[in-house]
Enzyme design. Sequence first.
Site, PDB file in Angstrom:
ATOM      1  N   GLY A   1       0.826  -1.198   0.000  1.00  0.00           N
ATOM      2  CA  GLY A   1       0.000   0.000   0.000  1.00  0.00           C
ATOM      3  C   GLY A   1       0.862   1.249   0.000  1.00  0.00           C
TER       4      GLY A   1
ATOM      5  CD  GLN B   1       3.480   5.931   2.595  1.00  0.00           C
ATOM      6  OE1 GLN B   1       2.541   5.354   2.068  1.00  0.00           O
ATOM      7  NE2 GLN B   1       4.454   5.279   3.209  1.00  0.00           N
TER       8      GLN B   1
ATOM      9  CB  CYS C   1       5.198   2.454   7.528  1.00  0.00           C
ATOM     10  SG  CYS C   1       4.752   3.901   6.562  1.00  0.00           S
ATOM     11  CG  LEU C   2       6.872   1.170   1.596  1.00  0.00           C
ATOM     12  CD1 LEU C   2       6.234   1.467   0.249  1.00  0.00           C
ATOM     13  CD2 LEU C   2       8.022   0.191   1.454  1.00  0.00           C
TER      14      LEU C   2
ATOM     15  CG  HIS D   1      -0.518   1.317   7.254  1.00  0.00           C
ATOM     16  ND1 HIS D   1       0.404   0.840   8.159  1.00  0.00           N
ATOM     17  CD2 HIS D   1       0.163   2.174   6.447  1.00  0.00           C
ATOM     18  CE1 HIS D   1       1.582   1.405   7.909  1.00  0.00           C
ATOM     19  NE2 HIS D   1       1.464   2.204   6.864  1.00  0.00           N
ATOM     20  CD  GLU D   2      -0.991   2.518   2.759  1.00  0.00           C
ATOM     21  OE1 GLU D   2      -0.495   3.659   2.741  1.00  0.00           O
ATOM     22  OE2 GLU D   2      -0.315   1.491   3.006  1.00  0.00           O
TER      23      GLU D   2
ATOM     24  CG  HIS E   1       0.372   7.065   5.459  1.00  0.00           C
ATOM     25  ND1 HIS E   1       1.512   7.519   6.083  1.00  0.00           N
ATOM     26  CD2 HIS E   1       0.575   5.748   5.253  1.00  0.00           C
ATOM     27  CE1 HIS E   1       2.372   6.511   6.230  1.00  0.00           C
ATOM     28  NE2 HIS E   1       1.821   5.412   5.742  1.00  0.00           N
TER      29      HIS E   1
HETATM   30 NI    NI Z   1       2.693   3.521   5.785  1.00  0.00          NI
END
Ligand code: NI
Length: 166
Positions: free
Chosen positions: A46, A51, A93-94, A135-136, A139
Amino acid sequence: MAKLPILTYPHAVLAAKAQPVGEITPELSALITDMIQTMYESDGVGLAAPQVGHSIRLITIDETGPKERKSPMVVINPEFVECTGKKESEESCLSLPTFTCKVKRAENVTVKGRNEKGEDIEIKAEGLLAIILQHEMDHLEGKTLVDHASRLKRTMYETKIKKWKD
Ligand code: NI
């Protein structure tokens, strides 16, 4: 198509509340294509637009991951319709390299929004997809996993990333 650089904590864009998306312009379509590629090439399931430096309400997801790439999904202006049940999930998370954290999530979610063509969609999700959506969507509220962690865990991570910069 291009792989976009992913912003990492504590970048200010990651902490900002993202703005609603208006009409689907060619620029937005190009961003969506790039985000899907970036998600796959970064080994993610995701990605949220903040991000990659765009503070707008747009997420891309593929619960089958970069190996299978079977169900790419785009949600513009996602909103929760219903959240039921409770589940604890271990997430990464990236934007937070090496960080993992246990998070309390809803088990089932229904999310409405628009797809990449601008059509209204509603997604009923359980399991991994429900977790990724939550999660997304965090953000888009300027929230990352560190906001779910204990103060101690957060401080330890901040100390660690300061050392990387030195
Ligand atoms: Ni994330």
